[in-house]
Design a protein around this motif. Structure first.
Motif, PDB file in Angstrom:
ATOM      1  N   ILE A  99       0.859  -1.182   0.000  1.00 17.28           N
ATOM      2  CA  ILE A  99       0.000   0.000   0.000  1.00 17.28           C
ATOM      3  C   ILE A  99       0.896   1.233   0.000  1.00 17.28           C
ATOM      4  O   ILE A  99       1.925   1.268   0.691  1.00 17.28           O
ATOM      5  CB  ILE A  99      -0.929  -0.006   1.228  1.00 17.28           C
ATOM      6  N   VAL A 127      -5.558   5.557   5.023  1.00 14.20           N
ATOM      7  CA  VAL A 127      -5.643   4.609   3.911  1.00 14.20           C
ATOM      8  C   VAL A 127      -5.852   5.367   2.601  1.00 14.20           C
ATOM      9  O   VAL A 127      -6.753   6.201   2.503  1.00 14.20           O
ATOM     10  CB  VAL A 127      -6.815   3.623   4.139  1.00 14.20           C
ATOM     11  N   ASN A 131      -7.702   2.255  -1.754  1.00 13.49           N
ATOM     12  CA  ASN A 131      -7.824   1.113  -0.847  1.00 13.49           C
ATOM     13  C   ASN A 131      -8.929   1.288   0.187  1.00 13.49           C
ATOM     14  O   ASN A 131      -9.163   0.384   0.992  1.00 13.49           O
ATOM     15  CB  ASN A 131      -6.501   0.875  -0.114  1.00 13.49           C
ATOM     16  N   GLN A 132      -9.599   2.449   0.186  1.00  9.32           N
ATOM     17  CA  GLN A 132     -10.537   2.744   1.271  1.00  9.32           C
ATOM     18  C   GLN A 132     -11.772   1.852   1.263  1.00  9.32           C
ATOM     19  O   GLN A 132     -12.335   1.555   2.312  1.00  9.32           O
ATOM     20  CB  GLN A 132     -10.957   4.214   1.215  1.00  9.32           C
ATOM     21  N   PRO A 135      -9.948  -1.991   2.743  1.00  4.61           N
ATOM     22  CA  PRO A 135      -8.564  -2.088   3.224  1.00  4.61           C
ATOM     23  C   PRO A 135      -8.303  -3.460   3.822  1.00  4.61           C
ATOM     24  O   PRO A 135      -9.144  -3.992   4.551  1.00  4.61           O
ATOM     25  CB  PRO A 135      -8.484  -0.990   4.290  1.00  4.61           C
ATOM     26  N   VAL A 143      -9.338  -1.203  11.574  1.00  3.56           N
ATOM     27  CA  VAL A 143      -9.717  -0.101  10.699  1.00  3.56           C
ATOM     28  C   VAL A 143     -10.670   0.823  11.444  1.00  3.56           C
ATOM     29  O   VAL A 143     -11.637   0.372  12.061  1.00  3.56           O
ATOM     30  CB  VAL A 143     -10.373  -0.624   9.407  1.00  3.56           C
TER      31      VAL A 143
END
Length: 227
Positions: A99, A127, A131-132, A135, A143
């Motif tokens: 990432i 993030v 990728n949100q 994730p 998260v």
């Protein structure tokens, strides 16, 4: 790509090996962190700039966070937390997915009651947008989903030092007294389990000039609040 990997590694080494470049100095508010011109940062709107503070409205966002870390040092706790987060973005997650690095890395602070007691810290990584939606998870991390969030911000320069962080947070709170934001902040932080403040760090350790760090006080606004 090699230059970007060097940036990520240098940020990591900064947290592992704190240098003697200290001496934080409060800077003017409203400086857009230069780091955010190079890597992704959460988006926000400036609601108001006041004497020593800025009020921002952050859009909904996702953050990957450590479990609470008990330590007497914010610098030490951030170092511990960043090790976990750096491993996460390097692929130590359930998807074995690398990432991209983002900024800032934030440390939520819940100070202890006594002068020599350990405080509790949670270190978080923003993030990236791509990728949100999904994730990857990782053991020991979780998260956090932020909804629309208001933040009172104070900026300061230099390298983050334990001895100065509390003073910067107190200065932010003092600068807000007598403003329309003070009551909203007090209400939001009245709860027993509320984070007292957040320290946001943006820079690579090789950047000795124009460093931007921030103290954040997050708060909610009621529907009838007049902006």
């Amino acid at each position: 790509m090699a230059a970007f990997d060097l940036f990520k590694l240098s940020f990591f080494l900064n947290l592992l090996n704190f240098s003697l470049w200290a001496g934080n100095k409060a800077g003017p508010v409203g400086i857009f962190p230069p780091t955010c011109n190079r890597i992704e940062c959460p988006s926000y709107d400036v609601v108001q700039t006041g004497n020593g503070f800025e009020i921002r409205r952050y859009n909904s966002s996702m953050w990957v966070s450590t479990q609470p870390i008990d330590d007497i040092s914010l610098v030490g706790a951030t170092r511990t937390g960043f090790r976990q987060l750096f491993a996460y973005i390097q692929g130590n997650n359930e998807n074995h997915q690398k990432i991209e690095m983002t900024a800032p890395v934030i440390t939520e602070v819940k100070p202890s009651d006594g002068p020599f007691c350990a405080s509790s810290f949670v270190v978080s990584f923003y993030v990236p947008k791509k990728n949100q939606e999904n994730p990857p998870s990782s053991k020991g991390l979780h998260v956090q989903k932020w909804g629309l969030t208001y933040v009172a911000v104070r900026q300061f320069s230099g390298f983050v030092v334990d001895e100065d962080v509390g003073e910067e947070a107190a200065a932010l709170y003092a600068s807000l007294q007598g403003t329309v934001w003070s009551e909203a902040i007090d209400k939001s932080h009245a709860g027993e389990n509320t984070t007292d403040y957040i320290v946001a760090q943006y820079n690579s350790p090789f950047e000795f000039r124009n460093r931007v760090n921030e103290i954040w006080l997050t708060f909610d606004i009621e529907e009838d609040f007049a902006l």
